[in-house]
Design a protein around this motif. Structure first.
Motif, PDB file in Angstrom:
ATOM      1  N   PRO A  57       0.800  -1.233   0.000  1.00 49.94           N
ATOM      2  CA  PRO A  57       0.000   0.000   0.000  1.00 49.94           C
ATOM      3  C   PRO A  57       0.832   1.282   0.000  1.00 49.94           C
ATOM      4  O   PRO A  57       1.941   1.332   0.549  1.00 49.94           O
ATOM      5  N   GLY A  58       0.252   2.291  -0.622  1.00 52.20           N
ATOM      6  CA  GLY A  58       0.741   3.669  -0.521  1.00 52.20           C
ATOM      7  C   GLY A  58       2.203   3.840  -0.868  1.00 52.20           C
ATOM      8  O   GLY A  58       2.722   3.290  -1.846  1.00 52.20           O
ATOM      9  N   LYS A  59       2.898   4.595  -0.003  1.00 52.52           N
ATOM     10  CA  LYS A  59       4.272   5.003  -0.298  1.00 52.52           C
ATOM     11  C   LYS A  59       5.287   3.892  -0.046  1.00 52.52           C
ATOM     12  O   LYS A  59       6.477   4.101  -0.271  1.00 52.52           O
ATOM     13  N   ASP A  60       4.831   2.736   0.443  1.00 48.03           N
ATOM     14  CA  ASP A  60       5.791   1.646   0.630  1.00 48.03           C
ATOM     15  C   ASP A  60       6.156   0.989  -0.700  1.00 48.03           C
ATOM     16  O   ASP A  60       7.049   0.132  -0.737  1.00 48.03           O
ATOM     17  N   PHE A  61       5.486   1.363  -1.767  1.00 49.79           N
ATOM     18  CA  PHE A  61       5.907   0.973  -3.119  1.00 49.79           C
ATOM     19  C   PHE A  61       6.228   2.285  -3.816  1.00 49.79           C
ATOM     20  O   PHE A  61       5.325   3.058  -4.167  1.00 49.79           O
ATOM     21  N   CYS A  62       7.504   2.583  -3.969  1.00 54.03           N
ATOM     22  CA  CYS A  62       7.862   3.914  -4.501  1.00 54.03           C
ATOM     23  C   CYS A  62       9.198   3.843  -5.225  1.00 54.03           C
ATOM     24  O   CYS A  62       9.819   2.788  -5.317  1.00 54.03           O
ATOM     25  N   GLY A  66      13.226   9.007  -7.209  1.00 50.29           N
ATOM     26  CA  GLY A  66      12.326  10.047  -7.691  1.00 50.29           C
ATOM     27  C   GLY A  66      11.437  10.564  -6.589  1.00 50.29           C
ATOM     28  O   GLY A  66      11.728  10.371  -5.419  1.00 50.29           O
ATOM     29  N   ASP A  67      10.343  11.236  -6.967  1.00 53.88           N
ATOM     30  CA  ASP A  67       9.424  11.675  -5.922  1.00 53.88           C
ATOM     31  C   ASP A  67       8.202  10.756  -5.903  1.00 53.88           C
ATOM     32  O   ASP A  67       8.002   9.936  -6.799  1.00 53.88           O
ATOM     33  N   ALA A  74       7.308   4.312 -14.370  1.00 57.47           N
ATOM     34  CA  ALA A  74       8.483   5.172 -14.582  1.00 57.47           C
ATOM     35  C   ALA A  74       9.526   5.012 -13.470  1.00 57.47           C
ATOM     36  O   ALA A  74      10.556   5.679 -13.504  1.00 57.47           O
ATOM     37  N   PHE A  75       9.273   4.119 -12.499  1.00 59.68           N
ATOM     38  CA  PHE A  75      10.234   3.957 -11.403  1.00 59.68           C
ATOM     39  C   PHE A  75      11.605   3.533 -11.947  1.00 59.68           C
ATOM     40  O   PHE A  75      11.690   2.581 -12.726  1.00 59.68           O
ATOM     41  N   LEU A 119      15.179  -3.337  -3.173  1.00 60.53           N
ATOM     42  CA  LEU A 119      15.574  -2.214  -4.035  1.00 60.53           C
ATOM     43  C   LEU A 119      16.021  -2.786  -5.377  1.00 60.53           C
ATOM     44  O   LEU A 119      17.089  -3.412  -5.463  1.00 60.53           O
ATOM     45  N   ALA A 120      15.191  -2.593  -6.394  1.00 57.97           N
ATOM     46  CA  ALA A 120      15.462  -3.179  -7.707  1.00 57.97           C
ATOM     47  C   ALA A 120      15.650  -2.062  -8.742  1.00 57.97           C
ATOM     48  O   ALA A 120      14.718  -1.306  -9.009  1.00 57.97           O
TER      49      ALA A 120
END
Ligand SMILES: O=C(O)CCC(=O)C(=O)O
Length: 275
Positions: A57-62, A66-67, A74-75, A119-120
């Protein structure tokens, strides 16, 4: 001792030389922490996270380069915080168990698993840069700051695909370097960057093979360059800290999730700044 001899059941045996390297440099490279057969079941789950098949959920996939506003397609650096929370069957997996024995041999008893992270770096993403930082700059200071962060490689990790880089010995500097947010403020992106003078600071690239890991402490300066190769650079990170430290963090409402309440993250940043 060969990696085969070092792996004994759940245990990975650390040598006196490993301990000396860790204390002198703030990090150490350990070969063959998992065999090829042992990596396979971990990699299968890892890829489900990368493909977005396990819900995070949410910001735990970011994107750590980037921001938060960036679309997942686009990650450049796919970051999954706390995968063991979102896929409970992973809890107690072989890497966790072996990593715990490594942490104890390097930092002594009384540590526990604080957080895990994936971290990929996508292929051909020169912008997949992880800024220089010291982990302690992200965290509240406690009387017992002992940390062992196991950075496990699922791919051969080389300069061209963005391997880890360290400033060896920087963990012994009397003060942490000044850190600032990468993009605007911490609400926009989690990442902070420390000033490193790449002409003056001694920088060592940690080129390691699939199945190896590095272990770093909470003060050593580290980061990584972009991925200019046609290959992924995938890492599975498991961090151990003193039990009392973890209890203190949780008491503040800090779990290393990017979804922790904004006021908690602000408070942690304040504590980290004060030192
Ligand atoms: O994987 C990277 O490039 C950076 C990882 C990192 O900073 C960490 O594990 O503390």
């Amino acid at each position: 001792m060969s990696p085969n001899e070092r792996r004994v059941g759940d245990r990975y045996r650390i040598t006196p030389q490993d301990l000396e390297d860790f204390r002198r440099d703030g990090y150490v490279h350990l070969k063959g922490v998992l065999s090829e057969a042992e990596i396979a079941p971990i990699e299968e789950v890892y890829q489900r996270f990368v493909r977005g098949e396990i819900e995070v959920p949410g910001k735990d996939f970011c994107d750590m380069s980037g921001d938060y506003a960036r679309d997942p397609s686009a990650f450049a650096i796919i970051n999954v915080m706390l995968p063991r929370r979102y896929h409970p069957p992973w809890q107690g997996n072989l890497l966790e168990r072996r990593a715990a024995t490594i942490a104890e041999q390097l930092q002594g008893p009384g540590l526990e698993l604080d957080y895990d992270q994936l971290l990929a770096k996508r292929p051909e993403r020169p912008d997949a840069v992880f800024g220089w930082h010291q982990d302690l700059a992200y965290w509240p200071r406690t009387p017992d700051v002992r940390t062992a962060t196991i950075w496990f490689a699922l791919d051969d990790s080389k300069v061209e695909n963005g391997c880890m880089r360290f400033v060896p010995g920087s963990h012994r500097e009397p003060k942490l370097r000044t850190h600032g947010p990468l993009h605007g403020d911490r609400e926009k992106s989690h990442t902070m960057v420390a000033r490193v003078d790449e002409d003056r600071d001694l920088i060592r690239c940690a080129e390691i093979a699939r199945g190896d890991c590095t272990v770093h402490d909470e003060r050593v300066l580290h980061g990584s360059g972009g991925n200019t190769s046609k290959r992924w650079r995938r890492a599975y990170i498991i961090a151990f800290r003193a039990k009392e430290t973890v209890a203190f963090e949780r008491g503040l409402g800090f779990t290393h999730s990017h979804n922790d309440a904004p006021e908690v993250l602000k408070h942690i940043a304040e504590l980290a700044r004060k030192g």
